[in-house]
Scaffold this motif. Sequence first.
Motif, PDB file in Angstrom:
ATOM      1  N   UNK A 131       0.851  -1.189   0.000  1.00  0.00           N
ATOM      2  CA  UNK A 131       0.000   0.000   0.000  1.00  0.00           C
ATOM      3  C   UNK A 131       0.887   1.240   0.000  1.00  0.00           C
ATOM      4  N   UNK A 132       0.622   2.139  -0.965  1.00  0.00           N
ATOM      5  CA  UNK A 132       1.426   3.357  -1.106  1.00  0.00           C
ATOM      6  C   UNK A 132       0.603   4.583  -0.745  1.00  0.00           C
ATOM      7  N   UNK A 133       1.290   5.591  -0.230  1.00  0.00           N
ATOM      8  CA  UNK A 133       0.614   6.788   0.234  1.00  0.00           C
ATOM      9  C   UNK A 133       0.573   7.909  -0.791  1.00  0.00           C
ATOM     10  N   UNK A 134      -0.291   8.866  -0.521  1.00  0.00           N
ATOM     11  CA  UNK A 134      -0.453  10.048  -1.358  1.00  0.00           C
ATOM     12  C   UNK A 134       0.250  11.228  -0.689  1.00  0.00           C
ATOM     13  N   UNK A 135       0.481  12.269  -1.477  1.00  0.00           N
ATOM     14  CA  UNK A 135       1.026  13.489  -0.882  1.00  0.00           C
ATOM     15  C   UNK A 135       0.017  14.040   0.119  1.00  0.00           C
ATOM     16  N   UNK A 136       0.486  14.297   1.323  1.00  0.00           N
ATOM     17  CA  UNK A 136      -0.394  14.803   2.366  1.00  0.00           C
ATOM     18  C   UNK A 136       0.013  14.266   3.720  1.00  0.00           C
TER      19      UNK A 136
END
Length: 442
Positions: free
Chosen positions: A361-366
């Motif tokens: 699972x990869x994250x988003x900018x924020x």
Amino acid sequence: MKNIGVLILSHCGFSFVDQLAKAVQGRGYKALVLSSKPESADRPKVLEQLADWVQVTNNHTLSWRHVEQALSTLEADGIRVHSCICVWEGYRTFMANVNLLAGTPDITPEQIDLLTDKYSLRQFLVAQNISRVDVKCLTPELLEELKRTQQLCFIKPRRGIASFGAFKLNSDTHWHQLQNIVEEARHDPVYGSYFKAGVAFVVEDFIAGIECSFEVQVVDGHVFVVAVHEKYETTHCDSTTLENACTCPPVSMEEAVVKEGVSWLHRVLGALDITQGCFHIEAKVEKGRWEIIEINPRVGGSLISQSVEYFTDGRSMVDLWVESLLVQGSKRQNFMEDLADLDVSRHGNSPHNRETFFRVFYGEVGVVKTVEEIPVPLPPLVTQVFVTPGTEFECNSKENFVGQALWGGAVNELLSDVIALDEQAKNLLKVEYQPIVTKSVA
């Protein structure tokens, strides 16, 4: 083995230290950890609980000087370093140099330099008639020419890590975008030290086909392919490529194609004169032709090692790599016989009738607002969550790891409906984000 140990090089207090220390200590050797400065103030205390000897520098990255100082300190303490191991690619040459000093079999620093240089490696493979992929050093002029002729190309750093700035060329790609990636890479809190010498980009023909990774152990010139993972799902973003899900064994190709890939891989490693080491080798196949993506002289990241552990019924890639450095004499021959029993080219796609699937699972900018693990019909064997509320992701040019999970089962059962399995896997972690608040300068 009271006063003999293995030096484990750690980046910022991690780099699989827990797995490496356990594998070393399980064989009766001292786990000796040399780490660059962790971001968390509590991490050194955790390392002290894991290892027999710990030294943490005040620098974000280790240098050869730090390694030499650690070796001197250990010698003064009466501890002999039998060998060195490291999964952090930026320190892989240090590992090879220590092993050279200790007389422990490993690949040479020169071989590591070639393998991690995407431009030189591709040129070598082409010269050996192993690859047909054209590679060039990227310039602003070449970028515009490739866009004008609409060639299918892939851009990546000449020396890269964590898929930083590795992506397909498209009509919206501009030179200033690459320069932004360079700045993001140089200032990244985890990977910045890897790019401290700068970032040069290369561009090569886009390689189509099914992508796999070969998990390889080479001992005294004998090549053993312990597992083959198919990259079941990848995502091409504007400035990176994400490897979202993997299966072992592959689900999109016949066993005969996998065996052909293994035979071809023997040819590749033979041309490179590889006689020792652990490798995570990424490649693609289309219409029966295999092409190298990259050759990593280390254990694969994410859950590759744990996936192999389930797949082989007990032997992780970390465990096998540690043993290859420590085992000697007649036991070394026994070890190679054990590896032969695991080799997929000799015993089929799954020698122990097991399959695995894992999702990253990869994250988003924020900023992470909340993170929650959701129950799914088939619970995973392993779940790891790397973020907490407040974790920040500042750019989309790399892999922003949120978490990962691994499933395992019997052949023809776990992956019989991989689409359904993947759908429930996607729902395992729920993450909410809020914008990063930019602090004003008074």
